[in-house]
Design an enzyme around this catalytic site. Structure first.
Site, mmCIF file in Angstrom:
data_model
loop_
_atom_site.group_PDB
_atom_site.id
_atom_site.type_symbol
_atom_site.label_atom_id
_atom_site.label_comp_id
_atom_site.label_asym_id
_atom_site.label_seq_id
_atom_site.Cartn_x
_atom_site.Cartn_y
_atom_site.Cartn_z
ATOM 1 N N ASP A 51 -3.672 2.955 -7.235
ATOM 2 C CA ASP A 51 -3.659 2.735 -8.674
ATOM 3 C C ASP A 51 -4.290 3.876 -9.471
ATOM 4 O OD1 ASP A 51 -2.561 0.014 -8.666
ATOM 5 O OD2 ASP A 51 -4.416 -0.497 -7.634
ATOM 6 N N HIS B 54 -10.436 -0.404 -1.275
ATOM 7 C CA HIS B 54 -9.286 -1.193 -0.833
ATOM 8 C C HIS B 54 -9.743 -2.162 0.245
ATOM 9 C CE1 HIS B 54 -5.279 -2.164 0.744
ATOM 10 N NE2 HIS B 54 -4.836 -1.781 -0.425
#
Length: 379
Positions: free
Chosen positions: A315, A264
């Site tokens: 996700d 991320h």
């Protein structure tokens, strides 16, 4: 060419572009905070998605009466305008669902009862309709593309249960409703992500809220933003069996293929949303008596952590969760939008309340001081 001594950062990484009271992503500590409340507390405390919507919009958790009023307002505005429904019926059935959503939101803006009224009161009403109707657009188009008629919304259902009812014509069981409610909360907002930033840029020009949300939907459509969990599930489906997972990932890493659902831009620890989604994915598999998707995910997580030092993001485990609770893979990104509409509208309303045109500079890297040559003299 840098301007005024400023340093260029590709992708605006770590550049502070505005102030906001809505959401804080603490990348160092791995925390996600909505209006001062840690998402772990909201989830463990049993919050509903509607409660979080109120919090994002108004800055405080609602009282029982305030929550009931908002829940009722959303529930009674899920039905689409006839013109929006007509548009959905006219669209080619193989159209990309995010493209359909993007255009349907724009059509809905034209026929909104408050079209042309840009008062804050009117914009809150528009935000309520958007939150109510984006899931209806997503589920209605999915039914139409399957040759089924749309389902009439049931105002007695909350946001999580309503989505599945509008999609399948049946109310979900308690686990699916709880799991999806948590997923909606976890995806509700995430500071200045790409789609939220595009919504604020559009709103900053004092364009209408529907234009801002159309910008956000178009941004979310991009595979580097909204499509990662769909790619995760397609990877799991390609692997197919737990026994093949380790070899598949080892080969993918050896070939330097990107493993979606890891890493991320902000978090330096585990994405706090992944913590809840991992547990829900496990529960969903155990309840269905088929844990292979979760088991494959665990193997992939272990290998990627060992070899790349990357943690799963929101996700990764949302993919196997959504799949096990019956959501079609091609709807994963529209489902994301059905949650993030809460954060998008919150940011647009905040932008309107304290607006300043967003106009950054670019670092120019082209030539300067070139001499113009008339057309007849050019070789």
């Amino acid at each position: 060419m840098a301007q005024d001594g400023q340093t260029f950062k590709a992708g605006l990484e770590d550049v502070v572009a505005n102030t906001s009271e809505i959401c804080f992503v603490d990348g160092k500590e791995g925390r996600l905070i909505y209006r001062g409340y840690d998402i772990h507390d909201l989830v463990k405390g049993g919050s509903t998605f509607e409660e979080v919507i109120y919090l994002l919009w108004h800055g405080e958790l609602p009282t029982a009466s305030q929550l009931a009023e908002l829940t009722q307002s959303i529930a009674t505005q899920r039905a689409l305008a006839p013109e929006v429904l007509q548009f959905l019926r006219s669209v080619r059935k193989d159209a990309n669902a995010m493209e359909v959503l993007r255009t349907a939101v724009s059509v809905a803006g034209i026929y909104d009862p408050d079209n042309g009224d840009e008062s804050m009161e009117a914009n809150v009403r528009k935000a309520t309709r958007l939150v109510a109707q984006v899931p209806t657009i997503v589920t209605t188009f999915e039914r139409l593309r399957q040759g089924l008629e749309p389902v009439t919304p049931d105002p007695s259902l909350g946001m999580a249960a309503s989505f599945f009812y509008l999609l399948n014509g049946e109310k979900p069981d308690d686990f699916v409703e709880r799991a999806f409610n948590i997923a909606l909360i976890l995806h509700a907002d995430h500071e200045l992500n790409a789609s939220t930033f595009s919504a604020r840029v559009t709103a900053a020009t004092l364009s209408d809220i529907y234009s801002a949300i159309t910008s956000a939907v178009g941004t979310l459509k991009g595979p580097l933003h909204g499509g990662a969990n769909e790619q995760v599930m397609r990877m799991l489906l390609e692997i197919g069996d737990v026994s093949k997972a380790e070899a598949f990932i080892d080969q993918a890493l050896a070939e330097k293929r990107k493993i979606m659902g890891f890493g991320h831009r902000v978090y330096r620890t585990e994405d706090p949303r992944a913590t809840h989604l991992r547990q829900l994915s496990r529960e969903a598999g155990e309840r269905a008596g088929e844990t292979k998707w979760f088991e494959m995910s665990q193997i992939i997580e272990r290998i990627v952590k060992e070899k790349k030092g990357l943690n799963p993001n929101v996700d990764f485990y949302s993919a196997s969760l959504y799949y096990k609770i019956g959501l079609p893979v091609h709807l994963f990104t529209p489902v994301f939008a059905s949650s993030r509409i809460s954060g998008w509208t919150a940011h647009v309303l905040e932008q309107y309340r304290n607006n300043r045109l967003i106009r950054p500079r670019a670092e120019y890297v082209g030539p300067t001081n070139r001499t113009y040559v008339p057309l007849p003299e050019r070789n």
